[in-house]
Design a protein around this motif. Structure first.
Motif, PDB file in Angstrom:
ATOM      1  N   GLY A 255       0.767  -1.264   0.161  1.00 32.02           N
ATOM      2  CA  GLY A 255      -0.003  -0.241   0.056  1.00 32.02           C
ATOM      3  C   GLY A 255       0.852   0.931   0.167  1.00 32.02           C
ATOM      4  N   MET A 256       1.956   1.431   0.660  1.00 35.07           N
ATOM      5  CA  MET A 256       2.958   2.534   0.730  1.00 35.07           C
ATOM      6  C   MET A 256       3.533   2.731  -0.567  1.00 35.07           C
ATOM      7  SD  MET A 256       2.143   3.779   3.691  1.00 35.07           S
ATOM      8  CE  MET A 256       3.649   5.030   4.007  1.00 35.07           C
ATOM      9  N   ALA A 257       4.176   1.670  -1.224  1.00 33.80           N
ATOM     10  CA  ALA A 257       4.552   1.672  -2.550  1.00 33.80           C
ATOM     11  C   ALA A 257       3.429   2.262  -3.542  1.00 33.80           C
ATOM     12  CB  ALA A 257       5.027   0.462  -2.824  1.00 33.80           C
ATOM     13  N   GLU A 258       2.413   1.686  -3.409  1.00 32.22           N
ATOM     14  CA  GLU A 258       1.133   2.142  -4.273  1.00 32.22           C
ATOM     15  C   GLU A 258       1.045   3.705  -4.321  1.00 32.22           C
ATOM     16  OE1 GLU A 258      -1.676  -0.819  -4.700  1.00 32.22           O
ATOM     17  OE2 GLU A 258      -2.971   0.635  -5.184  1.00 32.22           O
ATOM     18  N   ILE A 259       0.989   4.039  -2.892  1.00 31.37           N
ATOM     19  CA  ILE A 259       0.545   5.572  -2.669  1.00 31.37           C
ATOM     20  C   ILE A 259       1.790   6.498  -3.022  1.00 31.37           C
ATOM     21  CG2 ILE A 259      -1.300   5.050  -1.275  1.00 31.37           C
ATOM     22  CD1 ILE A 259       0.182   6.055   1.083  1.00 31.37           C
ATOM     23  N   GLY A 260       2.711   5.896  -3.489  1.00 34.71           N
ATOM     24  CA  GLY A 260       4.256   6.720  -3.672  1.00 34.71           C
ATOM     25  C   GLY A 260       4.841   7.095  -2.449  1.00 34.71           C
ATOM     26  N   ALA A 261       4.568   6.281  -1.396  1.00 32.57           N
ATOM     27  CA  ALA A 261       5.751   6.382  -0.470  1.00 32.57           C
ATOM     28  C   ALA A 261       6.263   5.162   0.495  1.00 32.57           C
ATOM     29  CB  ALA A 261       4.704   7.131   0.703  1.00 32.57           C
ATOM     30  N   PRO A 262       7.005   4.567  -0.500  1.00 35.80           N
ATOM     31  CA  PRO A 262       7.510   3.056  -0.245  1.00 35.80           C
ATOM     32  C   PRO A 262       8.211   3.314   1.228  1.00 35.80           C
ATOM     33  CG  PRO A 262       8.822   4.053  -1.793  1.00 35.80           C
ATOM     34  CD  PRO A 262       7.411   5.042  -1.730  1.00 35.80           C
ATOM     35  N   PHE A 263       7.967   2.385   2.156  1.00 34.41           N
ATOM     36  CA  PHE A 263       8.593   2.540   3.432  1.00 34.41           C
ATOM     37  C   PHE A 263       9.865   1.903   3.645  1.00 34.41           C
ATOM     38  CE2 PHE A 263       9.187   1.436   7.816  1.00 34.41           C
ATOM     39  CZ  PHE A 263       8.746   2.486   8.726  1.00 34.41           C
ATOM     40  N   SER A 264      11.103   2.648   4.195  1.00 36.92           N
ATOM     41  CA  SER A 264      12.020   2.018   4.287  1.00 36.92           C
ATOM     42  C   SER A 264      12.540   2.416   5.836  1.00 36.92           C
ATOM     43  CB  SER A 264      13.269   2.204   3.443  1.00 36.92           C
ATOM     44  OG  SER A 264      13.935   3.595   3.863  1.00 36.92           O
ATOM     45  N   GLY A 265      13.394   1.649   6.765  1.00 37.31           N
ATOM     46  CA  GLY A 265      13.470   1.617   8.119  1.00 37.31           C
ATOM     47  C   GLY A 265      13.115   1.038   8.951  1.00 37.31           C
ATOM     48  N   VAL A 266      12.541   0.916  10.208  1.00 38.49           N
ATOM     49  CA  VAL A 266      11.880  -0.147  11.099  1.00 38.49           C
ATOM     50  C   VAL A 266      10.571  -0.210  10.992  1.00 38.49           C
ATOM     51  CG1 VAL A 266      12.777   0.979  13.165  1.00 38.49           C
ATOM     52  CG2 VAL A 266      11.890  -1.526  13.054  1.00 38.49           C
ATOM     53  N   LEU A 267       9.733  -1.007  10.657  1.00 43.24           N
ATOM     54  CA  LEU A 267       8.236  -0.609  11.104  1.00 43.24           C
ATOM     55  C   LEU A 267       7.918  -1.465  12.349  1.00 43.24           C
ATOM     56  CD1 LEU A 267       5.696   0.379   9.606  1.00 43.24           C
ATOM     57  CD2 LEU A 267       5.253  -1.634   8.453  1.00 43.24           C
ATOM     58  N   PHE A 268       7.391  -0.878  13.210  1.00 38.33           N
ATOM     59  CA  PHE A 268       7.029  -1.507  14.521  1.00 38.33           C
ATOM     60  C   PHE A 268       5.418  -1.455  14.812  1.00 38.33           C
ATOM     61  CE2 PHE A 268       7.373   0.437  19.291  1.00 38.33           C
ATOM     62  CZ  PHE A 268       6.696  -0.504  19.945  1.00 38.33           C
ATOM     63  N   ALA A 269       4.847  -2.478  14.608  1.00 38.20           N
ATOM     64  CA  ALA A 269       3.608  -2.667  14.630  1.00 38.20           C
ATOM     65  C   ALA A 269       3.199  -3.130  16.152  1.00 38.20           C
ATOM     66  CB  ALA A 269       3.165  -3.865  13.900  1.00 38.20           C
ATOM     67  N   GLY A 270       2.511  -2.188  16.669  1.00 37.51           N
ATOM     68  CA  GLY A 270       1.792  -2.499  18.165  1.00 37.51           C
ATOM     69  C   GLY A 270       0.422  -3.391  17.881  1.00 37.51           C
ATOM     70  N   LEU A 271       0.478  -4.453  18.155  1.00 44.19           N
ATOM     71  CA  LEU A 271      -0.579  -5.559  17.960  1.00 44.19           C
ATOM     72  C   LEU A 271      -1.400  -5.957  18.900  1.00 44.19           C
ATOM     73  CD1 LEU A 271       1.598  -8.035  15.792  1.00 44.19           C
ATOM     74  CD2 LEU A 271       0.317  -6.069  14.872  1.00 44.19           C
ATOM     75  N   MET A 272      -2.728  -6.193  18.677  1.00 40.31           N
ATOM     76  CA  MET A 272      -3.496  -6.792  19.722  1.00 40.31           C
ATOM     77  C   MET A 272      -3.743  -8.209  19.281  1.00 40.31           C
ATOM     78  SD  MET A 272      -4.764  -6.327  22.681  1.00 40.31           S
ATOM     79  CE  MET A 272      -5.478  -4.555  23.247  1.00 40.31           C
ATOM     80  N   ILE A 273      -3.424  -9.229  19.815  1.00 45.26           N
ATOM     81  CA  ILE A 273      -3.870 -10.524  19.289  1.00 45.26           C
ATOM     82  C   ILE A 273      -5.247 -10.954  20.083  1.00 45.26           C
ATOM     83  CG2 ILE A 273      -2.728 -12.950  19.156  1.00 45.26           C
ATOM     84  CD1 ILE A 273      -1.052 -10.584  18.059  1.00 45.26           C
ATOM     85  N   THR A 274      -6.111 -10.790  19.048  1.00 43.63           N
ATOM     86  CA  THR A 274      -7.445 -11.121  19.522  1.00 43.63           C
ATOM     87  C   THR A 274      -7.898 -12.473  19.043  1.00 43.63           C
ATOM     88  OG1 THR A 274      -8.428 -10.513  17.241  1.00 43.63           O
ATOM     89  CG2 THR A 274      -7.957  -8.780  18.750  1.00 43.63           C
ATOM     90  N   ARG A 275      -9.115 -12.843  19.514  1.00 45.41           N
ATOM     91  CA  ARG A 275      -9.591 -14.021  19.313  1.00 45.41           C
ATOM     92  C   ARG A 275      -9.614 -14.383  17.711  1.00 45.41           C
ATOM     93  NH1 ARG A 275     -14.852 -15.531  22.379  1.00 45.41           N
ATOM     94  NH2 ARG A 275     -15.302 -13.336  21.863  1.00 45.41           N
ATOM     95  N   ASP A 276      -9.649 -13.251  16.951  1.00 46.95           N
ATOM     96  CA  ASP A 276      -9.748 -13.482  15.342  1.00 46.95           C
ATOM     97  C   ASP A 276      -8.361 -13.212  14.960  1.00 46.95           C
ATOM     98  OD1 ASP A 276     -12.654 -13.437  15.626  1.00 46.95           O
ATOM     99  OD2 ASP A 276     -12.827 -11.172  15.581  1.00 46.95           O
ATOM    100  N   GLY A 277      -7.642 -12.894  15.771  1.00 46.29           N
ATOM    101  CA  GLY A 277      -5.725 -12.922  15.096  1.00 46.29           C
ATOM    102  C   GLY A 277      -5.576 -11.642  15.448  1.00 46.29           C
TER     103      GLY A 277
END
Ligand code: AMP
Ligand code: GLY
Length: 425
Positions: A255-277
């Motif tokens: 998605g970031m590449a598609e909108i013209g903002a490819p992501f480089s660096g570290v992507l830190f995802a804050g996640l909630m592991i729910t019953r649905d994943g």
């Protein structure tokens, strides 16, 4: 390679410590750094918000590579300005750092590219936000759109708390960051932090951790930047990691590449592991603090070469290996943190501890004054240890803390409790 690291916290001390061990390193500078970082790098008094000054320093000192630690300079576009000046930089462009700089931007990206996250709406008017809160009911989460140093989020279990949070944002409690508000669905589950090195095209999983955001034992009291962390996060099984890559990280990269903002660096995802994943709570576009401190204790590979490969678009040639032993860090904070930490108290007794192999003390908010090490921030020291189990790593960290003479500091006594409960079975 001559390297400049931007930042001054425990995260940067851990990154500097690990990069200093790289055979590829010639000279490491850190701006502005801190007294702990000064043990492994040359600290220089640059202002990271003055991009021209940083660029001039890099030219003068033949810097080959710049690693940016904190989010504020990234969101302000330091990576773009340094790259425009011909430098190689680890860190996202200003356009890509919107993943952290605007919660509304990230939620819209999730909606457009089908990335699992809580349902939400964006608002620029208090009345409309409040109507939505009333319609949705509690529990519900209110977030200032912009950077608010980790303080712009209210998880409301009562409608009134959510309404008050909306008012606080629009009344300017978070400055410009609160001019827009995101109201989102409360997600139930277990939280985890997941990191990926990214080179614009590829995302390479770079470890898991869990932190303790609340100031008090038993996860009570005010939210903080993090009072301690451990790695790996037991909830992040290989299956959950694979799902997170497939359902969240890879669509984000596309998605970031598609909108013209490819992501480089570290992507830190804050996640909630729910019953649905796994579902996204938020993205950060820099390393976690204090999560990095535990990751660096476990990383077997050459950090500098990995970060350089991310900057060069060459992650397809890299792999990452971790020490199986868990690592744990306990944050020692100045009394009064997070509301009003007292600065200036003297810290003694940490010199001897650094000699111990399984314990590293990273400086987060220290300074030197009249030859004494003093507290100079909210989070001050990160006492970090590894061990065969989380329990043993915890024992080692608290044993080291017992040797530190700093009556004006405090720390949580239960860092790692969730993982330790799991180990006990
Ligand atoms: P953040 O600053 O976005 O990391 O949010 C701070 C904390 O608020 C997170 O670590 C979560 O514990 C909590 N939080 C944020 N968003 C949600 C949500 N949608 N559901 C439940 N908890 C949340
Ligand atoms: N420890 C959480 C963060 O770095 O945002």
């Amino acid at each position: 390679m001559n390297v400049l690291l931007i930042g001054s916290g425990g995260r940067e001390h851990a990154l500097a410590w690990k990069m200093a061990a790289s055979p590829a390193l010639t000279k490491l500078y850190c701006a502005p750094g801190n007294p702990g970082i000064a043990n492994v790098a040359t600290c220089v008094a640059l202002d990271p918000s003055d991009h021209a000054q940083v660029l001039a320093f890099c030219k003068e000192h033949s810097i080959d590579f710049v690693v940016v630690g904190p989010e504020a300079p990234l969101v302000a576009g330091i990576a773009d300005d340094l790259r425009a000046g011909g430098l190689s930089v680890f860190g996202p462009s200003k356009a890509a750092a919107r993943l952290e700089g605007s919660k509304g931007f990230t939620k819209d990206l999730c909606a457009r590219f089908d990335i699992p996250t809580g349902a939400y709406q964006r608002f620029t008017q208090a009345d409309a936000a409040k109507a939505y809160v009333r319609q949705q009911g509690a529990p519900i989460v209110v977030k200032a759109d912009g950077l608010a140093a980790g303080k712009g989020v209210v998880v409301a279990f009562e409608i009134q708390d959510a309404l008050d949070a909306v008012d606080a944002c629009f009344e300017g409690v978070f400055g410009g960051a609160g001019a827009e508000v995101v109201v989102e669905e409360y997600l139930d589950g277990e939280e985890a932090s997941f990191f990926c090195l990214c080179d614009g095209k590829i995302a390479l999983p770079f470890g898991t951790a869990q932190d303790h955001k609340r100031v008090g034992d038993g996860d009570t009291g005010a939210n903080t930047g993090g009072m301690g962390a451990y790695s790996p996060a037991p909830v992040m099984s290989q299956e959950i990691i694979d799902r997170t890559m497939r359902e969240l990280i890879e669509p984000t990269m596309r998605g970031m590449a598609e909108i013209g903002a490819p992501f480089s660096g570290v992507l830190f995802a804050g996640l909630m592991i729910t019953r649905d994943g796994p579902k996204l709570i938020e993205y950060n576009t820099r390393f976690g603090d204090p999560e990095t401190q535990v990751l660096m204790l476990r990383l077997k590979d050459d950090l500098l070469l990995l970060l350089k490969a991310a900057a060069d678009g060459a992650l397809d040639q890299m792999s990452v290996r971790w020490n199986d032993d868990p690592a744990l860090t306990v944050v020692m904070a100045a009394k009064g943190y997070p509301a009003s930490p007292q600065k200036g108290s003297i810290i003694k007794g940490i010199d001897g501890i650094a000699a111990d192999d399984s314990v590293e003390i990273f400086h987060a908010g220290t300074a030197l004054k009249d030859g004494n090490l003093i507290a100079n921030g909210g989070r001050v020291l990160n006492v970090t240890a590894s061990g065969k189990t989380v329990q043993l790593a915890q024992n080692a960290a608290y044993a080291a803390i017992a040797k530190i003479d700093w009556p004006e500091g405090f720390y949580r006594r239960d860092i790692g409790w969730r993982a330790i409960e799991r180990e006990r079975g």
